[in-house]
Design an enzyme around this catalytic site. Structure first.
Site, PDB file in Angstrom:
ATOM      1  NE  ARG A  46      50.794  64.815  60.233  1.00  0.00           N
ATOM      2  CZ  ARG A  46      52.153  65.170  59.402  1.00  0.00           C
ATOM      3  NH1 ARG A  46      53.555  64.548  58.928  1.00  0.00           N
ATOM      4  NH2 ARG A  46      51.805  65.721  57.860  1.00  0.00           N
ATOM      5  NE  ARG A  47      44.434  62.730  57.712  1.00  0.00           N
ATOM      6  CZ  ARG A  47      43.543  61.976  56.527  1.00  0.00           C
ATOM      7  NH1 ARG A  47      42.691  61.038  56.711  1.00  0.00           N
ATOM      8  NH2 ARG A  47      43.336  62.737  55.215  1.00  0.00           N
ATOM      9  CE  LYS A 103      58.752  70.560  43.948  1.00  0.00           C
ATOM     10  NZ  LYS A 103      58.360  70.668  43.050  1.00  0.00           N
ATOM     11  N   GLY A 132      57.001  67.704  36.414  1.00  0.00           N
ATOM     12  CA  GLY A 132      55.770  66.669  36.806  1.00  0.00           C
ATOM     13  C   GLY A 132      55.793  66.358  35.554  1.00  0.00           C
ATOM     14  CB  ILE A 134      57.382  66.878  30.499  1.00  0.00           C
ATOM     15  CG1 ILE A 134      56.959  68.137  30.418  1.00  0.00           C
ATOM     16  CG2 ILE A 134      58.656  66.969  29.531  1.00  0.00           C
ATOM     17  CD1 ILE A 134      56.917  69.360  30.350  1.00  0.00           C
ATOM     18  N   GLY A 185      45.714  71.779  43.281  1.00  0.00           N
ATOM     19  CA  GLY A 185      46.929  70.662  44.430  1.00  0.00           C
ATOM     20  C   GLY A 185      48.811  70.685  43.122  1.00  0.00           C
ATOM     21  CD  GLU A 188      56.677  72.899  45.181  1.00  0.00           C
ATOM     22  OE1 GLU A 188      57.452  72.221  46.493  1.00  0.00           O
ATOM     23  OE2 GLU A 188      55.674  71.946  44.508  1.00  0.00           O
ATOM     24  CE  LYS A 203      59.392  71.851  39.595  1.00  0.00           C
ATOM     25  NZ  LYS A 203      58.439  72.761  39.483  1.00  0.00           N
ATOM     26  N   GLY A 308      49.960  68.743  39.488  1.00  0.00           N
ATOM     27  CA  GLY A 308      48.778  67.699  39.419  1.00  0.00           C
ATOM     28  C   GLY A 308      49.242  66.121  39.900  1.00  0.00           C
TER      29      GLY A 308
HETATM   30  N1  HSE Z   1      54.152  73.496  43.132  1.00  0.00           N
HETATM   31  C1  HSE Z   1      55.677  73.045  41.943  1.00  0.00           C
HETATM   32  C2  HSE Z   1      54.620  73.361  40.665  1.00  0.00           C
HETATM   33  C3  HSE Z   1      54.459  71.896  40.949  1.00  0.00           C
HETATM   34  O1  HSE Z   1      54.071  74.560  40.538  1.00  0.00           O
HETATM   35  O2  HSE Z   1      55.113  73.465  38.721  1.00  0.00           O
HETATM   36  C4  HSE Z   1      55.866  70.836  40.451  1.00  0.00           C
HETATM   37  O3  HSE Z   1      56.762  70.291  40.723  1.00  0.00           O
END
Ligand code: HSE
Length: 446
Positions: A46-47, A103, A132, A134, A185, A188, A203, A308
């Site tokens: 967006r920026r 997901k 993540g 894995i 980070g 969600e 998931k 992450g």
């Molecule tokens: N918010 C998700 C978690 C990020 O904490 O597992 C990865 O899908």
């Protein structure tokens, strides 16, 4: 060398930035492993960002990027289920392969998206959507392809596991740890998805589809989060030799197993007591782990960072590398060369029913608060025995406020409808003062 592969990255948040950094850091390695030059040609943001290589086009028109001739693979990391869906559908219709970490989108609209991708002979790859870094999607689609999967159980939300670990190890308040998970980070955009179990349910729906060859059925996943877990229950569980983890389960129940419940598939995410020495009980912090029980292989465990920037970028780029190899064959339209999106041939998806919550079978941890009168414990245990519920362990704590005692009971597996009836009767006893707290016990994953 063959021609370069051109990537578009849609979204420069935690994951998108992680992908850019990974490509910059490991450029030589990517080229050496794929035999092709991999270049980012466009980013959707967006920026305008001044930390992006000026040779990369920055554009806020994501639909235009999804159809651009300057792009072979579209990496969708904006999240959400509305704009992201439109963009992915548009990219597919324009013959682009798609890599996504989304997901929620796939769990809710994957059947439609995968069907469109089939029709247009393109891939939608989603390793980053589950657990993540894995490589569990690849394992389930490819490495376990010859096995019959009986069940899987996993810690599949890093934020939830981080919170539960910090609360237990350091006695930190829930809210503080959640803020830290957001800063790091992991969480969600809407962190209620993490703490209410919705992210794990997304998931689980994806994992179950691949495991059992069933269509995506997120709406049938029984979902309970960690917001109701108190330090009191964490401590009582520890006293009884258990640890509380938030787990997702996909379990095939066969009538011929001689089990009490109905035949079908259980899809459930909920806080779960597991023995302290079980492998899953010792997966801590932001780590995820998935334990798969398959025949003839047996139990295998996959563990690593579940959230992450680096972990998720690793999974995104693993999918990109797979696609680069497919694009290199010049016959990427030949479906027989590909593992189907849900690992089963689309026309062979199974209609095995998903069980309703009251048909599911688990053991239980019950916490009952009652006045410390003679015969109360006998009344509670009689109700359980009349319902055919077998008690595994019992713990009565000294009286605390107003002469009430907490009574903790662990049961062997029972069909939930039976437990509901028994709890309703216990709550009607005159000496019982509060709603009964119940947390499921795991009898599968050791
Ligand atoms: N918010 C998700 C978690 C990020 O904490 O597992 C990865 O899908």
């Amino acid at each position: 060398m063959s021609k370069s592969i051109k990537l578009a990255i849609l979204g420069l948040g935690t994951v998108g930035t992680g992908v850019v950094n990974l490509i910059n850091d490991n450029l030589a390695e990517l080229k050496r492993r794929s035999g092709r030059e991999i270049i980012i040609t466009e980013v959707g943001t967006r920026r305008q960002r001044d930390d992006i290589d000026p040779s990369i086009i920055q554009n806020d028109d994501l639909m235009a990027i999804a159809a651009s001739d300057n792009v072979d693979i579209v990496i969708e990391v904006i999240g959400g289920t509305t704009l992201a869906k439109d963009i992915i559908m548009h990219a597919i219709k324009n013959g682009k392969h798609v890599v996504t970490a989304n997901k929620a989108l796939l769990a809710e609209h994957g059947n439609e998206i995968f069907a469109l991708a089939e029709a247009h002979d393109v891939h939608v790859a989603y390793e980053a959507a589950v657990a993540g870094g894995i490589p569990i999607i690849k394992v389930m689609r490819e490495a376990l392809a010859a096995n019959k999967i009986d069940w899987l159980a996993g810690i599949i939300n890093g934020t939830g596991n981080f919170i539960m670990t910090e609360m237990r190890d350091k006695g930190r308040p829930f809210e503080d740890v959640l803020v830290e998970a957001q800063e790091l980070g992991y969480a969600e955009a809407d962190p209620t998805f993490d703490v209410e179990g919705i992210d794990a349910a997304h998931k689980l729906a994806l994992l179950a589809s691949i495991a059992f060859g069933i269509p995506l059925q997120f709406d049938k996943v029984y979902c309970e989060g960690i917001t109701g877990i108190t330090l009191q229950d964490v401590n009582y569980a520890e006293e009884l030799g258990y640890r509380i983890k938030h787990l997702g389960f996909a379990v095939r129940r066969n009538s011929e197993d001689g089990q009490q419940g109905s035949a079908g598939i259980e899809l459930r995410v909920h806080p779960t007591l597991i023995p302290q020495d079980a492998l899953l009980a010792n997966v801590n912090g932001v780590k995820n782990a998935v334990l798969v029980n398959s025949h003839p292989l047996g139990q295998t465990l996959y563990c690593g960072d579940g959230a992450g920037a680096g972990a998720t970028a690793s999974a995104v780029m693993a999918d990109v590398m797979d696609l680069v190899r497919v694009l290199g064959t010049n016959d990427h339209s030949q479906r027989s060369h590909h593992v189907p999106h849900l690992a089963f041939m689309p026309e062979q998806l199974s209609d095995t029913p998903i069980l309703r919550a009251e048909q599911m079978t688990t053991g239980y941890y019950l916490r009952v608060h009652a006045y410390d009168n003679p015969g109360v414990l006998a009344d509670i245990t009689r109700i359980l025995s009349d319902a055919g519920i077998n008690i595994d362990a019992i713990l009565q704590k000294p009286a605390h406020k107003l002469g009430q005692v907490p009574v903790i009971i662990l049961t062997l597996p029972v069909v939930e409808s039976q437990m509901n009836l028994a709890i309703a009767k216990i709550e009607k006893l005159a000496a019982v003062t509060d709603k009964v707290v119940r947390i499921r016990l795991n009898e599968l994953a050791q």
